[in-house]
Enzyme design. Structure first.
Site, PDB file in Angstrom:
ATOM      1  N   HIS A 155       0.845  -1.191   0.000  1.00 38.84           N
ATOM      2  CA  HIS A 155       0.000   0.000   0.000  1.00 38.84           C
ATOM      3  C   HIS A 155       0.884   1.247   0.000  1.00 38.84           C
ATOM      4  O   HIS A 155       1.590   1.525   0.968  1.00 38.84           O
ATOM      5  CB  HIS A 155      -0.893  -0.023   1.244  1.00 38.84           C
ATOM      6  CG  HIS A 155      -2.004   0.969   1.211  1.00 38.84           C
ATOM      7  ND1 HIS A 155      -3.019   0.975   2.146  1.00 38.84           N
ATOM      8  CD2 HIS A 155      -2.283   1.979   0.362  1.00 38.84           C
ATOM      9  CE1 HIS A 155      -3.858   1.963   1.877  1.00 38.84           C
ATOM     10  NE2 HIS A 155      -3.420   2.586   0.797  1.00 38.84           N
ATOM     11  N   LYS A 183      25.213   1.180   8.188  1.00 39.54           N
ATOM     12  CA  LYS A 183      23.896   0.762   7.685  1.00 39.54           C
ATOM     13  C   LYS A 183      22.826   1.577   8.413  1.00 39.54           C
ATOM     14  O   LYS A 183      22.709   1.508   9.625  1.00 39.54           O
ATOM     15  CB  LYS A 183      23.688  -0.730   7.927  1.00 39.54           C
ATOM     16  CG  LYS A 183      22.398  -1.270   7.340  1.00 39.54           C
ATOM     17  CD  LYS A 183      22.270  -2.756   7.620  1.00 39.54           C
ATOM     18  CE  LYS A 183      21.030  -3.310   6.950  1.00 39.54           C
ATOM     19  NZ  LYS A 183      19.799  -2.656   7.431  1.00 39.54           N
TER      20      LYS A 183
END
Length: 523
Positions: A39, A266
């Site tokens: 979505h 990261k």
């Protein structure tokens, strides 16, 4: 939640979503169905839906399901949807509830352990999925976190279907919103900011438009950048088409060593790709969703660069006070539409001024990128700094800073589409010893125990720290169960805090004599 909530939030004359045919419905299959829909609303997320009692019980999963055994993903319970919603794909008009594009990510049938309504009411549902992408055993566990909606955790159980992947990796079998990078021991470098002296005070001005005063000066600047780009090793005098595909990471357990690798932090955000053409910015998500209008501040900063054409690759993040990425803050910013706290950390430059740099060694691309970002006066853009060599030391430093891990890249690597061993992510797993003070009853088909209750020794006292319920093989479960039964006691070994998501009278206490070493990624 009833279907009335679903109906109340929608105007079916104006949205293509299906209206409920009645109070409840059933699928055409003999087995209950499940569907997962991607979505693209204000905040991109996955909708996870299970057919239960004639409706689709539904959860919004911001990061999507993870196929790594035991890796928990937040799943926020939302209103029930009609079974007919399982086939819905398309665009919900903006201004309507959930406005945005919906795609079916996966679908199939599912089988619960026991009676699903009773399990959901208790807050713990074990089940098996039979989909095209998601298969094997899974668990939904309700937390006691406070929020407007009930918050659950969705996790993959340890079985033959578990692997090092997550939902974004499986989109068209292409991949996920990939690696979140920036430097380890240094914070990401913001683009240069201009200051001027006025009555002894230093003022900072943000520039929201291109800095070149005249078209002639801008043309000279673009020629200089084009010449610099063309002078790099293996640069090619041809444009890279808009819509380029990103390079993705593989994963390994240890950081690579040697001077042939550079290492970045990261970060926890969303991959963001940029096509700059004729000084107009097109921002794209990993899956080519147009994000240009969602982040006008970032778009303006890129348009302020002294170039007319570029391809940029980076990560959209929100920073906390320590300079760490904060995914919750990022989601809140996306929900509110406020991009003031967002940063675009740029870590690669596949092309500049119609010069293809994808075959240029990474270190040369990054050096040119750093110079380019220093020419703009905005903190919306940041350069992803790095360290060359010393992989294990960099990885250890990331752990001390409580970062999730690092991304290591070959210094001479080209920029290639898709997953590559030239870029690898290395995640931290903490290990420590804890005292077992009790255990919970097994659920579903599990035998022996559900999870171990753990405590740490602080001074002369034991303090409860949490539970661990994954990572055991069958032999370990049998051995531990025998040991736990021999240590059984009626007296609680520790005082449980008020927020634990279970009742104290369900705990099976043991004498605090058994010590276990646990590997974990977070508390």
């Amino acid at each position: 939640m009833s279907l009335r909530d679903y109906e109340r939030k929608r105007r079916f004359a104006e949205t293509p979503e299906p209206a409920p045919d009645g109070a409840r419905g059933t699928s055409r299959t003999k087995k209950p169905i499940f569907v997962v829909q991607l979505h693209h609303a204000r905040a991109r997320h996955y909708d996870f839906r299970l057919e239960v009692d004639g409706a689709l019980k539904s959860w919004a999963v911001p990061k999507g399901p993870s196929l790594r055994a035991g890796e928990k993903r937040l799943a926020v319970e939302v209103e029930d949807h009609p079974v007919s919603y399982a086939t819905f794909e398309g665009d919900i008009p903006q201004g309507h509830y959930g406005g945005g594009h919906v795609d079916i990510f996966d679908h199939g049938t599912w089988a619960p352990d026991g009676e699903p309504l009773r399990a959901l009411a208790k807050g713990h549902l074990d089940f098996e999925l039979f989909g095209t992408k998601l298969r094997g055993r899974w668990t939904l566990v309700r937390t006691h976190l406070r929020g407007a909606k009930a918050q659950w955790l969705l996790l993959k159980r340890s079985d033959a279907e578990a692997r090092d992947a997550e939902a974004d990796d499986l989109i068209g079998e292409v991949g996920r919103s990939d690696e979140k990078q920036v430097m380890v021991s240094n914070k990401p470098k913001p683009a240069k900011r201009a200051t001027r002296q006025s009555t002894g005070a230093s003022k900072t001005r943000n520039v929201n438009a291109p800095t070149m005063k005249t078209p002639a000066k801008f043309a000279l600047a673009t020629q200089r950048w084009r010449k610099r780009a063309l002078g790099l090793q293996d640069a090619r005098d041809k444009p890279v088409a808009a819509g380029f595909k990103p390079q993705l990471c593989s994963q390994q357990a240890t950081a690579p060593e040697g001077e042939g690798w550079l290492h970045e932090t990261k970060w926890d955000g969303y991959r963001l790709l940029t096509d700059l053409d004729a000084r107009k910015v097109h921002l794209r998500s990993r899956n080519d969703l147009d994000w240009s209008e969602k982040f006008p501040r970032i778009a303006r900063a890129i348009e302020a660069l002294p170039v007319a054409s570029a391809r940029l690759d980076g990560e959209l993040i929100a920073l906390d006070a320590k300079g760490h990425s904060d995914f919750s803050a990022l989601q809140r910013a996306l929900d509110s539409g406020d991009d003031a706290a967002l940063r675009y950390v740029v870590f690669d430059l596949p092309a500049l001024e119609n010069i293809d740099l994808r075959q240029t060694p990474l270190l040369e691309r990054k050096a040119l990128l750093e110079s380019l970002l220093q020419s703009v006066e905005s903190n919306a853009l940041m350069f992803s700094t790095h360290i060359v060599g010393h992989g294990e030391r960099v990885f250890a430093a990331a752990g001390r800073q409580q970062l999730e891990g690092i991304v290591s890249k070959r210094v001479d690597s080209p920029y290639t589409e898709g997953r590559s061993r030239d870029w690898v992510k290395v995640k931290h797993a903490n290990t420590d010893e804890f005292v077992v003070v009790g255990y919970s009853a097994p659920q579903g088909a599990r035998q022996g125990f559900g999870s171990l209750l753990l405590a740490s020794v602080e001074g002369d006292a034991l303090h409860y720290v949490g539970r661990v319920g994954t990572g055991f093989n069958d032999a370990q479960i049998r051995t531990l169960t025998r040991q736990l039964k021999m240590l059984a006691t009626d007296a609680p070994s520790v005082e449980l805090p008020a927020h634990v998501p279970f009742r104290a009278n369900t705990v099976r206490w043991v004498r605090p004599e058994l010590v276990v070493e646990v590997e974990f990624r977070g508390w």
